[in-house]
Design an enzyme around this catalytic site. Structure first.
Site, PDB file in Angstrom:
ATOM      1  N   HIS A 390     141.623  -5.455  -2.756  1.00  0.00           N
ATOM      2  CA  HIS A 390     141.373  -4.550  -1.622  1.00  0.00           C
ATOM      3  C   HIS A 390     141.147  -3.103  -2.019  1.00  0.00           C
ATOM      4  CE1 HIS A 390     142.541  -7.334   1.683  1.00  0.00           C
ATOM      5  NE2 HIS A 390     143.278  -7.876   0.730  1.00  0.00           N
ATOM      6  N   LYS A 581     143.095   6.711  10.664  1.00  0.00           N
ATOM      7  CA  LYS A 581     143.268   5.903   9.460  1.00  0.00           C
ATOM      8  C   LYS A 581     144.379   6.554   8.653  1.00  0.00           C
ATOM      9  CE  LYS A 581     138.856   6.695   8.639  1.00  0.00           C
ATOM     10  NZ  LYS A 581     138.387   5.349   8.394  1.00  0.00           N
ATOM     11  N   ARG A 582     144.844   5.866   7.595  1.00  0.00           N
ATOM     12  CA  ARG A 582     145.869   6.508   6.791  1.00  0.00           C
ATOM     13  C   ARG A 582     145.364   7.830   6.218  1.00  0.00           C
ATOM     14  NH1 ARG A 582     150.934   3.989   5.716  1.00  0.00           N
ATOM     15  NH2 ARG A 582     151.169   5.630   4.179  1.00  0.00           N
ATOM     16  N   LYS A 587     139.713   9.467   1.782  1.00  0.00           N
ATOM     17  CA  LYS A 587     139.148   9.261   3.118  1.00  0.00           C
ATOM     18  C   LYS A 587     138.611  10.575   3.699  1.00  0.00           C
ATOM     19  CE  LYS A 587     142.319   5.387   4.100  1.00  0.00           C
ATOM     20  NZ  LYS A 587     141.521   4.203   4.471  1.00  0.00           N
ATOM     21  N   THR A 691     138.154  -1.271   8.227  1.00  0.00           N
ATOM     22  CA  THR A 691     138.067  -2.231   9.330  1.00  0.00           C
ATOM     23  C   THR A 691     138.084  -1.477  10.653  1.00  0.00           C
ATOM     24  OG1 THR A 691     140.438  -2.534   9.013  1.00  0.00           O
ATOM     25  CG2 THR A 691     139.005  -4.287   8.213  1.00  0.00           C
ATOM     26  N   LYS A 695     135.943  -1.887  14.359  1.00  0.00           N
ATOM     27  CA  LYS A 695     136.527  -1.867  15.709  1.00  0.00           C
ATOM     28  C   LYS A 695     135.813  -0.856  16.599  1.00  0.00           C
ATOM     29  CE  LYS A 695     140.828  -3.088  13.483  1.00  0.00           C
ATOM     30  NZ  LYS A 695     142.006  -2.531  12.785  1.00  0.00           N
TER      31      LYS A 695
END
Ligand code: NBG
Length: 846
Positions: A390, A581-582, A587, A691, A695
């Site tokens: 992952h 998100k985290r 990111k 993911t 969504k």
């Protein structure tokens, strides 16, 4: 038959027509009832009141909301019970091959709504409760979600087990019942403060403990060899052990009569352990021992994508994997099962490297406990495991020091050494004495300390290794494990992630679901490619109007939630721009912030009039690992920018920054359906898949994103016109690193960027105090590992395009509808079909 009879009377297996299967009276299957409670409003009310009165021990008029919630949960689970036991019975009878999904995390979200949806009982329950003067929504809000995961990895596991149940594929999810899940996040002066997540405090009606099915899990000690019938064998003399108590959870398929099982393990001290110490008269020491054992399942490590090599974490990993493998062999297989055929009955799917210690564990069970020959055991083991990777971040690939592993699991270390020796012999046979290659491929790393590379072990043992999006799988093959790809042609494959439409469309977005059903009829929820049929509606004025009304409705619904929980709100006419998100540097929440600061600067400097700016509300949701300093500084800065922007009359009604604390699945279900714009802005090549991106698209948000992870596949499907792409491509990132990346050069040459960073550095968001965000600013200017500055200009330009597109309401709606219509591919049902066809070979069982 009365309600009481139905739910309380055990039925003997023979009376239920099960003479063919001989079950011990104590076997759980021997108690299977054959009917479910009546599905009528009156039947429901009777059941509910019975649970309230006799289960919870209160009268309706004196009951608290929590009493009512618990009684309702137990009533609903009764409806699932017959199906659950039926599933177990059929599985036992058919002995069909199934999946044992091994995952240290399951981020389940609330259970009640999903159970109601699966049983089709929502309307009956709503009506029945209303007759009792109770509001279903209030009871649903009472549920504390089990936060047994950090982020995408744990949520993916939850989506996968939902899909498998819905597709009638036999699966047991195995994991850990953490007493404290992911911490509850609060802010103090804008800084993250972590509070324990005591999710079990008000009762846990969805779980079924089975102390009688406990497993013993051993640790430490030493190994010894002995001779038996002329063969030298090994055995492990453990130093201490704990009991693993299973807690079962129902995993209902969507209205298909199937209920699979999620089995989470909880640690308690063994009696023997206690007794020895009690007998020595040291009561305090015995109690301490108990605590020591229970620590193993006490708390979820709050690290996402950056594990720390903590001993307790390795204990957790071995604890749940060992208990699960033994559980499968002891309880799922018949007593006389010949383990040579284990690969015909099970595939253990390794969700990242956390459960990889299961490989030497199965070898140990086969060789040391079941007397298998090493080679035969290895043939079996290789067929029984498959591994999903992952990540691409090197720091996220788990390694365990040989020292620690040898101390905690001495026999496993020996087994790993032997697996490695034999593997490297094979490599030598193929490639000759290429020592560099041998060193590169060895499961044991020598530097900086001797350690076991768990991803390598998983790759050597796994029948297949998969990445989670096209780009990720390709980089995994080409950059992370190229030697292994060469050595094992065909072993590496891609399975792009997916999300369950049951939770993330039907439950989270009932208004959109209704609109889709009006257009397509039923059936799309289990066949999500059917959303394609919505394409023509992108040109249908009435549909577009209704689609906009759905978005507006969802924004108002979110706004009510935010008012309730935080006293903030979303303005109806704002573009809702969301990054949830985290918190992680790769990111790039800072890039998003630089955009906000730039917009703020444009207005406050007078460069643009407030009225000329598209009004936006920005929502962030993100937890930072408690030990991740930079991530916590970024949280602080987001909140600091929010306080200044939200209080400045100059931008009032035009810009608003919200950071609701404690982002979790429950909040996601409200935020995602309301969003207009989905921020997926990781540096290309760093986000394995994502993911959340799926969504949002499925709920009709447009994406602004880099060429990374599953964004690439989303853009290919929705089309360039309906996606805002920006930023460096992965090869360009690599080239820039190679050339020598100098972030400050971007700062020097771009005025907007210069001004934005200066505002932060000057103290605009810290009451004039220049020191507060020093660390963050110098990190950006002199390190910026994830190239936020290099992508800044492209990002700002793309955001300006977003504004233009948003002003054209018709175009925006059309694009949003096409996002929904073209992203049915991202159903986790499709992911599961890929795993089944290409890795597991576990067809639906009935
Ligand atoms: C995460 C990735 C995401 C991905 C999820 C699910 C880890 C180690 N990895 O990009 O960062 O979507 O896994 O595959 O948590």
């Amino acid at each position: 038959m009365s309600v009481n009879d139905q739910s309380a009377t055990p039925v003997s297996p023979n009376a239920a027509g099960e003479a063919a299967v001989k079950l011990k009276a104590s076997h759980p299957l021997a108690l299977a009832p054959v009917t479910s409670p009546a599905s009528s409003v009156d039947g429901f009310i009777r059941e509910f009141l019975r649970e309230l009165n006799f289960g919870q021990g209160v009268a309706l008029s004196f009951s608290s909301i929590n009493d009512q919630y618990l009684a309702l949960a137990r009533t609903v689970r009764h409806y699932l019970m017959a199906r659950w036991l039926g599933t177990l019975r059929r599985q036992f009878e058919t002995q069909a091959k199934g999946v044992a999904y091994l995952s240290a995390e399951y981020l389940l979200g609330r259970q009640l709504g999903n159970a109601l949806l699966a049983t089709g009982l929502t309307d009956i329950v709503e009506e029945g409760l209303a007759k009792c003067g109770i509001d279903l929504a209030t009871l649903r809000a009472q549920e504390v979600e089990p936060g047994l995961g950090n982020g995408g990895l744990g949520r993916l596991a939850a989506c996968f087990i939902d899909s498998l149940a819905t597709m009638s594929v036999p699966c047991v999810g195995y994991g850990i019942r953490y007493e404290y899940g992911i911490f509850r996040q609060t802010f103090e002066d804008g800084r993250q403060v972590e509070q324990p997540d005591n999710w079990l405090a008000l009762g846990s009606p969805w779980e079924f403990p089975h102390p009688e099915a406990a497993q013993i899990v051993n640790f430490a000690g030493h190994t010894e060899t002995y001779e038996e019938d002329g063969t030298v064998r090994s055995r492990w003399i453990p130093g201490w052990s704990v009991q693993a108590i299973p807690y079962n959870y129902m995993v209902p398929g969507y209205q298909n009569g199937r209920v699979n099982t999620l089995r989470l393990w909880s640690a308690v001290a063994t009696n023997a352990f206690d007794l020895r110490i009690f007998n020595s008269g040291d009561y305090a020491e015995a109690v301490r021992a108990q605590t020591f054992a229970e620590n193993i399942s006490k708390v979820l490590y709050p690290e996402d994508s950056t594990p720390q090599g903590k001993e307790l974490r390795l204990q957790q990993q071995y604890f749940f994997v060992s208990a699960s493998i033994h559980d499968f062999i002891d309880n799922v297989l018949p007593a006389d099962f010949d383990l040579t055929h284990l690969p015909d009955r099970v595939i253990f799917q390794l969700n990242d490297t956390h459960p990889v210690i299961g490989v030497p564990e199965l070898m140990r069970v086969l060789v040391d406990e079941k007397d298998f020959d090493w080679d035969d055991a290895w043939e079996i083991t290789k067929k029984c495991f498959a591994y999903t990777c992952h990540t691409l971040l090197p720091e996220a690939l788990e390694v365990w020091s040989v020292d620690l592993l040898g101390r905690l699991l001495p026999r496993h270390l020996e087994i790993i050494y032997r697996i490695n020796d034999e593997f490297l012999d094979e490599v030598r046979e193929r490639f000759g004495d290429d020592e560099l290659r041998i060193r590169r491929m060895s499961i044991i790393a020598e530097h900086p300390e001797r350690s076991v590379r768990m991803a390598y072990l998983a790759t050597v043992a796994g029948s297949k290794v998969n990445g989670v999006a096209e780009l990720h799988s390709q980089l995994l093959r080409d950059k992370v494990l190229p030697d292994f790809d060469e050595f094992y042609p065909g072993k590496f494959i891609n399975v792009t992630n997916g999300v369950t439409p049951r939770r993330f469309i039907r439950l989270a977005n009932p208004a959109l679901s209704e609109l889709i059903t009006d257009a397509l009829g039923v059936g799309w929820l289990t066949d999500l490619e059917r959303l394609r049929e919505l394409e023509p509606y992108a040109e249908d004025e009435e549909f577009k109007e209704r689609f906009r009304a759905v978005k507006a409705h969802n924004k108002r619904r979110l706004s009510r939630v935010l008012v309730d929980r935080d006293g903030t709100s979303v303005d109806d006419d704002h573009l809702l721009d969301v990054m949830v998100k985290r918190l992680h540097e790769y990111k790039r929440q800072t890039l998003k912030l630089l955009h906000i600061v730039t917009l703020y600067d444009r207005i406050t400097s007078g460069e643009v009039k407030p009225a000329d700016i598209v009004p936006r509300t920005f929502i962030f949701g993100a937890k930072a690992a408690p030990g991740y300093r930079m991530a916590k500084e970024i949280i602080h800065l987001i909140n600091a920018v929010g306080s200044v922007v939200n209080a400045d009359p100059a931008v009032e009604g035009r810009l608003k920054v919200l950071f609701p604390p404690n982002y979790n699945v429950t909040l996601a279900e409200k935020v995602i359906p309301a969003a207009d714009l989905s921020e997926q802005i990781s540096l290309a090549g760093k986000e394995a898949s994502g993911t959340g991106n799926m969504k949002f698209a499925l709920n009709g948000a447009l994406t602004i994103g880099t060429d990374d992870g599953a964004n690439i596949e989303i853009r290919e499907l929705v089309g360039d016109d309906n996606f805002f792409l920006f930023g460096l491509l992965e090869p360009e990132v690599e080239a820039l690193y190679a050339k020598g990346y100098v972030p400050s050069s971007f700062y020097e040459s771009d005025e907007g960027l210069h001004r934005a960073i200066d505002m932060i550095a000057r103290g605009t968001f810290s009451g004039g105090d220049r020191g507060v965000f020093d660390g963050l600013v110098s990190n950006l200017l002199y390190d910026d590992r994830f190239m936020a500055l290099a992508d800044y200009r492209a990002y700002i330009d793309a955001q300006d395009e977003v504004d233009k597109a948003y002003l054209d309401e018709d175009r925006w709606t059309r694009s949003a509808i096409l996002n929904v219509a073209r992203t049915g591919f991202f159903s986790s049902d499709r992911s599961m079909r890929n795993y089944i066809d290409r890795i597991w070979h576990t067809p639906p069982s009935f």
